[in-house]
Each structure stands twice: as structure tokens, then as C-alpha cells.
Design a protein around this motif. Structure first.
Motif, PDB file in Angstrom:
ATOM      1  N   CYS A  46       0.846  -1.189   0.000  1.00 15.48           N
ATOM      2  CA  CYS A  46       0.000   0.000   0.000  1.00 15.48           C
ATOM      3  C   CYS A  46       0.885   1.245   0.000  1.00 15.48           C
ATOM      4  O   CYS A  46       2.040   1.215   0.432  1.00 15.48           O
ATOM      5  N   LYS A  47       0.310   2.300  -0.539  1.00 17.52           N
ATOM      6  CA  LYS A  47       1.102   3.523  -0.751  1.00 17.52           C
ATOM      7  C   LYS A  47       1.636   4.073   0.563  1.00 17.52           C
ATOM      8  O   LYS A  47       2.745   4.574   0.654  1.00 17.52           O
ATOM      9  N   ARG A  48       0.816   3.953   1.602  1.00 20.80           N
ATOM     10  CA  ARG A  48       1.236   4.448   2.918  1.00 20.80           C
ATOM     11  C   ARG A  48       2.468   3.686   3.428  1.00 20.80           C
ATOM     12  O   ARG A  48       3.318   4.266   4.108  1.00 20.80           O
ATOM     13  N   SER A  49       2.571   2.395   3.086  1.00 19.40           N
ATOM     14  CA  SER A  49       3.746   1.623   3.520  1.00 19.40           C
ATOM     15  C   SER A  49       5.003   2.187   2.878  1.00 19.40           C
ATOM     16  O   SER A  49       6.018   2.384   3.546  1.00 19.40           O
ATOM     17  N   ARG A  50       4.905   2.446   1.593  1.00 18.79           N
ATOM     18  CA  ARG A  50       6.104   2.979   0.919  1.00 18.79           C
ATOM     19  C   ARG A  50       6.496   4.323   1.535  1.00 18.79           C
ATOM     20  O   ARG A  50       7.667   4.574   1.810  1.00 18.79           O
ATOM     21  N   GLU A  51       5.473   5.154   1.805  1.00 15.99           N
ATOM     22  CA  GLU A  51       5.733   6.477   2.396  1.00 15.99           C
ATOM     23  C   GLU A  51       6.464   6.337   3.731  1.00 15.99           C
ATOM     24  O   GLU A  51       7.471   6.998   3.986  1.00 15.99           O
ATOM     25  N   THR A 242       2.635 -11.427   8.803  1.00 16.43           N
ATOM     26  CA  THR A 242       1.863 -10.237   8.396  1.00 16.43           C
ATOM     27  C   THR A 242       2.005  -9.929   6.906  1.00 16.43           C
ATOM     28  O   THR A 242       1.551  -8.897   6.452  1.00 16.43           O
ATOM     29  N   TYR A 243       2.685 -10.838   6.180  1.00 18.76           N
ATOM     30  CA  TYR A 243       2.922 -10.516   4.761  1.00 18.76           C
ATOM     31  C   TYR A 243       1.789 -10.969   3.850  1.00 18.76           C
ATOM     32  O   TYR A 243       1.828 -10.726   2.657  1.00 18.76           O
ATOM     33  N   LYS A 244       0.777 -11.638   4.410  1.00 18.14           N
ATOM     34  CA  LYS A 244      -0.340 -12.080   3.578  1.00 18.14           C
ATOM     35  C   LYS A 244      -1.430 -11.005   3.609  1.00 18.14           C
ATOM     36  O   LYS A 244      -1.306  -9.971   2.976  1.00 18.14           O
ATOM     37  N   TYR A 245      -2.478 -11.249   4.390  1.00 18.51           N
ATOM     38  CA  TYR A 245      -3.600 -10.297   4.412  1.00 18.51           C
ATOM     39  C   TYR A 245      -3.238  -8.970   5.071  1.00 18.51           C
ATOM     40  O   TYR A 245      -3.957  -7.995   4.919  1.00 18.51           O
ATOM     41  N   LEU A 246      -2.154  -8.934   5.826  1.00 21.68           N
ATOM     42  CA  LEU A 246      -1.772  -7.674   6.474  1.00 21.68           C
ATOM     43  C   LEU A 246      -0.722  -6.892   5.677  1.00 21.68           C
ATOM     44  O   LEU A 246      -0.240  -5.846   6.151  1.00 21.68           O
ATOM     45  N   ASN A 247      -0.373  -7.377   4.498  1.00 16.60           N
ATOM     46  CA  ASN A 247       0.382  -6.573   3.510  1.00 16.60           C
ATOM     47  C   ASN A 247       1.661  -5.914   4.022  1.00 16.60           C
ATOM     48  O   ASN A 247       1.946  -4.768   3.661  1.00 16.60           O
ATOM     49  N   SER A 248       2.435  -6.612   4.839  1.00 15.94           N
ATOM     50  CA  SER A 248       3.630  -5.944   5.386  1.00 15.94           C
ATOM     51  C   SER A 248       4.848  -6.090   4.483  1.00 15.94           C
ATOM     52  O   SER A 248       5.897  -5.521   4.771  1.00 15.94           O
ATOM     53  N   GLY A 251       8.559 -11.405   3.794  1.00 18.08           N
ATOM     54  CA  GLY A 251       9.343 -11.683   5.008  1.00 18.08           C
ATOM     55  C   GLY A 251       9.095 -10.683   6.126  1.00 18.08           C
ATOM     56  O   GLY A 251       9.915 -10.561   7.043  1.00 18.08           O
ATOM     57  N   GLY A 252       7.965  -9.987   6.076  1.00 15.47           N
ATOM     58  CA  GLY A 252       7.658  -8.942   7.073  1.00 15.47           C
ATOM     59  C   GLY A 252       7.660  -9.454   8.502  1.00 15.47           C
ATOM     60  O   GLY A 252       7.707 -10.666   8.761  1.00 15.47           O
ATOM     61  N   ILE A 253       7.586  -8.514   9.419  1.00 17.61           N
ATOM     62  CA  ILE A 253       7.638  -8.872  10.840  1.00 17.61           C
ATOM     63  C   ILE A 253       6.356  -9.617  11.240  1.00 17.61           C
ATOM     64  O   ILE A 253       5.290  -9.376  10.672  1.00 17.61           O
ATOM     65  N   ALA A 308       7.661  -0.306   9.831  1.00 18.33           N
ATOM     66  CA  ALA A 308       7.119   0.857   9.118  1.00 18.33           C
ATOM     67  C   ALA A 308       6.193   0.394   7.995  1.00 18.33           C
ATOM     68  O   ALA A 308       5.094   0.916   7.805  1.00 18.33           O
ATOM     69  N   SER A 309       6.634  -0.627   7.291  1.00 18.50           N
ATOM     70  CA  SER A 309       5.839  -1.142   6.195  1.00 18.50           C
ATOM     71  C   SER A 309       4.503  -1.709   6.706  1.00 18.50           C
ATOM     72  O   SER A 309       3.438  -1.445   6.148  1.00 18.50           O
ATOM     73  N   LEU A 310       4.574  -2.464   7.790  1.00 20.12           N
ATOM     74  CA  LEU A 310       3.348  -3.012   8.383  1.00 20.12           C
ATOM     75  C   LEU A 310       2.420  -1.885   8.853  1.00 20.12           C
ATOM     76  O   LEU A 310       1.201  -1.921   8.623  1.00 20.12           O
TER      77      LEU A 310
END
Ligand SMILES: Cc1ncc(COP(=O)(O)O)c(C=O)c1O
Ligand SMILES: Nc1ccccc1C(=O)C[C@H](N)C(=O)O
Length: 448
Positions: A46-51, A242-248, A251-253, A308-310
Motif C-alpha cells: 500500500c502507498k502508505r507503507s512505501r511512504e 503479516t505478509y499475507k492479508y496484512l500486507n507488510s 518476510g515482514g515482521i 514501518a511497512s506493516l
């Protein structure tokens, strides 16, 4: 599906285009978004994650180590994991102190098993579903071995009835009742990765508790997908990625949950400084004094970029109103995709599979093994390709990809498609059904 307004949140995500995913048969629509139905494996960015990730990179570039304690956006890195806790607590149905944002899924699973799995000569079994995600199977077997036990005699697997794909609630409860006194831990996945079945978590937990078992859940495919009430259901522990439905991001946290009733009696077994009381953490005391609750299980300082990404995604969840409206949207979307698939001339109702495909023979087709009842599933539909073992699935999968339909294949015969409540729309469902039919038409034409 005319009654569902498209959630405006689709615009909050980066949708890969057809050309970016290598959809070489859609050259005229190369720059249009692909049909992404794989958020059950890896959610989109999501755009907010990149930001937020870019902001953190900026703070690192301009402040270095100072960012830990003095952050221009008041997100001091020493406390950043705590920013995710209120969101995660709401999403899994827990108190803030019952959740921690840390580490990775399999590691958290081992940590929880280390604390909760205490086999005795009478009560030593680990009850799970047969064909659980392999990482979980390896974890359970190695947990048994670590206690000097034979995994074959220790890990008790629940299998569907012959000819069936999903587990029946009554069968699960019966095993817990019958074998209860010998079961130490009941640990299933909330939503099963292969079939997409959402297990009746509340009744399983209740039955496990009645039998004196510990009850834990692997929520990899459930968190952010279906509504959860871990605390009220009296679940002892849970873990998730959190990398599936939570879009982190890849390999997210990950996360874990421990019911607060364990606060006094269960202390972290493998301690690290991040589980220590933050008020004295940097006084470098030699005595470990854990944070109360799940936070005490933290070990290392966490990846700031991963959090931050999460956080970007969690803020987008908040914008959507969190799980209640998203679940409504999810039910409508998944049912819409299902309806379109039912209309395919290649669809075979599950109850007809055994008669139509005797001895592995029959016309190319597919069925859906995910439960039909929306209360027994989340966003995913698992399509089983027939006749099995003939390579139909592989060919259809490649054709779908060449048309920009991104699902995933799971051997031996399944393609999983998951319309995601935050960013999938009706047109995606229609494209998936259309290109599935086209793939079958071409498969048949080739064969004749
Ligand atoms: C149910 C389940 N358990 C475990 C894993 C492995 O997770 P990780 O590699 O994040 O430890 C996954 C996904 O990869 C999963 O779906
Ligand atoms: N993390 C991955 C990295 C590479 C490929 C797949 C995954 C998955 O997460 C698979 C997923 N757990 C599944 O349900 O199949």
C-alpha cells in the motif's frame, strides 16, 4: 455483485500491471492492473507503507543512531513495535498487552511451543490438522524430538473423511474428547492454507479447554482475513505472519498473542533484552525483568523498516474501518467469484467428483474444495483440477498467468484464488473466470 460499492481503498495500493507480471498475452492491456488474486500468499504494497518506509530511510540517512530516541515524526525506533500493537490487538480480538509485534512466524511458533508444550508421560500429544503447512509440521515434529519423543507417536493428525477435503467440526471435537487426556497442545491453523477452510475456532478452543489441553492457533491465513476474538474465546496462544492479508511485505515482521491469564505463571523461557522493561532496558541491568504479557517474549530489537511497512498497511485497515466492514466486503467478493466459477461449463460440483472421475479418468474440469458456507471460509477459494495428476492444473495455471491472473499453484492439483477485500474488485473476479474458461477451451482444443 451490484450491491457492493467498490471500496475506495484500491487506490491506496500499488497494483502491478499486466506487463510487469509478464502477462504476455495481454499486450493491448499491458499497462492495466493485472488480476491479483494472491494476497493470501503475499499482500500488495500500500502507498502508505512505501511512504513510511521512505520516511524511516530518511531518518536513518539524516539522524543515524539518534533516530532510536529522537525521531522527527515522534516514532522513536525504540518504541516503534508498540505502535503496531493497538491495531494488531483489535484485528485478533485481544488486549494490547496480549500481543507483540516481533520476529517471524515459525520462530514465534517455536517460542510459544517452548513455553506451552510441557509433555508428561500421560499428556504429551500435539493435535494438529493433517497436511498442515510444512513449516508447522516440521516445527511440531522437532518440538516432540526436543523432548525425546517420537514424532510419529506424538503428533496426532486430523484427516478429513475418505473422499473429503475439509475437516468436519463434529470429527475434530470427537477426537479432542476421545484423546483429550493424552493431548498436551491443540494447535491448528485458523484458516487452512491448502483448502481455505476456516476452522470453527471457538468451539475447538472450548472443547480443548474442557479437556485440560492448551489451545494455540497459527493464524497465518486468518489474520486480517476473518474476524477473530482470541481473548474472549479463551485461546492460550497464537502466532501469525503479516505478509499475507496484512500486507507488510515479503518476510515482514510477525506477531504473537498470549492470553493475559498466563501473565503470572508463564515467564518467557528464552529471554532477550527487548523483552525487558523499557524503563530500565538501557541501564543495562544484568537481571532480566520482563515486560508484562506478550511483550516480555520479545528478544531482539525489531526491524524498523519491516514495522514501518506493516504500520502503513495497518493505517489503511483503520481507514477501511477495520475488520467488520472488510469482512462484509470479503464475503460479497468471494461469493461473487464463486458464483462466476459455478457458471463455468468446466465446473464439477464436489459431490459429483467421485462418480465422474472413476479411476482418475474423466474430462478436464475443476471443482472447489473450499467450504461453500461463508462461515467456514475466508477470502480464498481452492480450485482442484481434474482428472488429478494429469498436468491440467499446471497448464491452466500458466495460461492464467499469461493473461495476468495471479493466483498460486499448490501441488498436487490446486490453484488458490483469493479476492482481497482491500483491493480486489468485481472486474478482477470476472477476468479470473473468463480466462479460466479460455484456458480450458484451449486445453480441450489442443487435446482433440
Ligand atoms: C500456516 C503457515 N505456517 C507457517 C508459514 C511459514 O512462515 P514463515 O516462513 O514466515 O516462518 C506459512 C507461510 O509461509 C504458513 O502459511
Ligand atoms: N512466504 C513465502 C515465500 C515464498 C513463497 C511462498 C510463501 C508463502 O508464504 C506461502 C504461504 N505460506 C502458503 O500458504 O503457501
Amino acid at each position: 455483485m451490484t450491491s457492493t460499492p467498490e471500496l475506495p481503498l484500491r487506490n491506496e495500493f500499488f497494483l502491478p500491471t499486466n506487463s510487469e507480471v509478464g502477462a504476455h498475452r495481454l499486450l493491448n492491456d499491458a499497462d492495466k492492473p493485472c488480476t491479483y488474486l494472491c494476497g493470501n500468499s503475499l499482500g500488495l504494497m500500500c502507498k502508505r507503507s512505501r511512504e513510511l518506509v521512505e520516511e524511516e530511510l530518511g531518518v536513518w540517512a539524516t539522524r543515524g543512531v539518534i533516530g532510536h530516541f529522537d525521531h522527527p515524526q515522534k516514532r522513536d525506533w525504540v518504541g516503534l513495535a508498540d505502535h503496531a500493537r493497538p491495531y494488531l490487538a483489535e484485528i485478533v480480538g485481544a488486549n494490547e498487552k496480549e500481543v507483540a509485534c516481533m520476529s517471524t512466524l515459525t520462530t514465534n511458533l517455536h517460542l510459544m511451543m517452548n513455553s506451552f508444550y510441557k509433555p508428561t508421560s500421560e499428556r504429551y500429544k500435539i493435535l494438529c490438522e493433517a497436511k498442515a503447512f510444512p513449516s508447522d509440521q516440521y516445527a511440531f515434529a522437532s518440538q516432540a524430538q526436543a523432548h525425546g519423543l517420537d514424532p510419529v507417536k506424538t503428533v496426532l493428525e486430523l484427516s478429513p473423511r475418505p473422499g473429503e477435503y475439509c475437516l468436519r467440526e463434529e470429527d475434530i471435537l470427537k477426537v479432542i474428547e476421545q484423546d483429550g487426556p493424552s493431548i498436551a497442545v491443540v494447535i491448528l491453523s485458523g484458516v487452512q492454507y491448502y483448502t481455505g477452510q476456516w476452522f470453527p475456532m471457538q468451539s475447538i478452543t472450548q472443547k480443548a479447554k474442557e479437556q485440560g489441553c492448551i489451545c494455540g492457533w497459527d493464524l497465518a491465513h486468518a489474520v486480517g482475513n476473518v474476524p477473530l476474538s482470541l481473548h474472549d474465546w479463551d485461546v492460550d496462544f497464537a502466532v501469525w505472519c503479516t505478509y499475507k492479508y496484512l500486507n507488510s511485505g515479503p518476510g515482514g515482521i510477525a506477531g504473537l498473542y498470549v492470553h493475559e491469564k498466563w501473565n503470572d505463571s508463564l515467564k518467557p523461557k528464552y529471554s532477550g533484552w527487548w523483552g525487558h522493561d523499557p524503563l530500565t532496558r538501557f541501564a543495562m541491568p544484568s537481571q532480566f525483568s520482563p515486560v508484562e504479557g506478550a511483550g516480555g517474549f520479545q528478544q531482539s530489537n525489531p526491524s524498523i523498516l519491516a514495522i514501518a511497512s506493516l504500520l502503513g498497511s495497518l493505517q489503511t485497515f483503520r481507514k477501511a474501518g477495520m475488520m467488520a466492514p472488510l469482512r462484509k466486503q470479503s464475503i460479497l467478493l468471494t461469493s461473487y467469484l464463486e458464483k462466476l466459477l459455478f457458471q463455468s461449463k468446466y465446473f464439477v460440483p464436489l459431490e459429483e467428483v467421485s462418480t465422474k472421475y472413476k479411476e482418475g479418468k474423466g474430462p478436464p474440469g475443476f471443482t472447489i474444495i473450499t467450504p461453500r458456507d461463508t462461515k467456514d471460509r475466508g477470502a480464498q477459494l481452492s480450485l482442484l483440477f481434474l482428472p488429478s495428476g494429469t498436468g491440467v492444473m499446471q497448464q491452466i495455471f500458466e495460461s492464467l498467468q499469461s493473461h495476468g491472473v495471479i493466483g498460486d499453484e499448490r501441488q498436487p492439483d490446486v490453484i488458490r484464488l483469493a479476492p482481497i477485500h482491500l483491493y480486489t474488485n468485481e472486474a478482477d473476479c470476472e477476468a479470473a473466470a473468463q480466462y479460466l474458461n479460455k484456458a480450458f477451451d484451449e486445453f480441450e482444443a489442443q487435446a482433440s
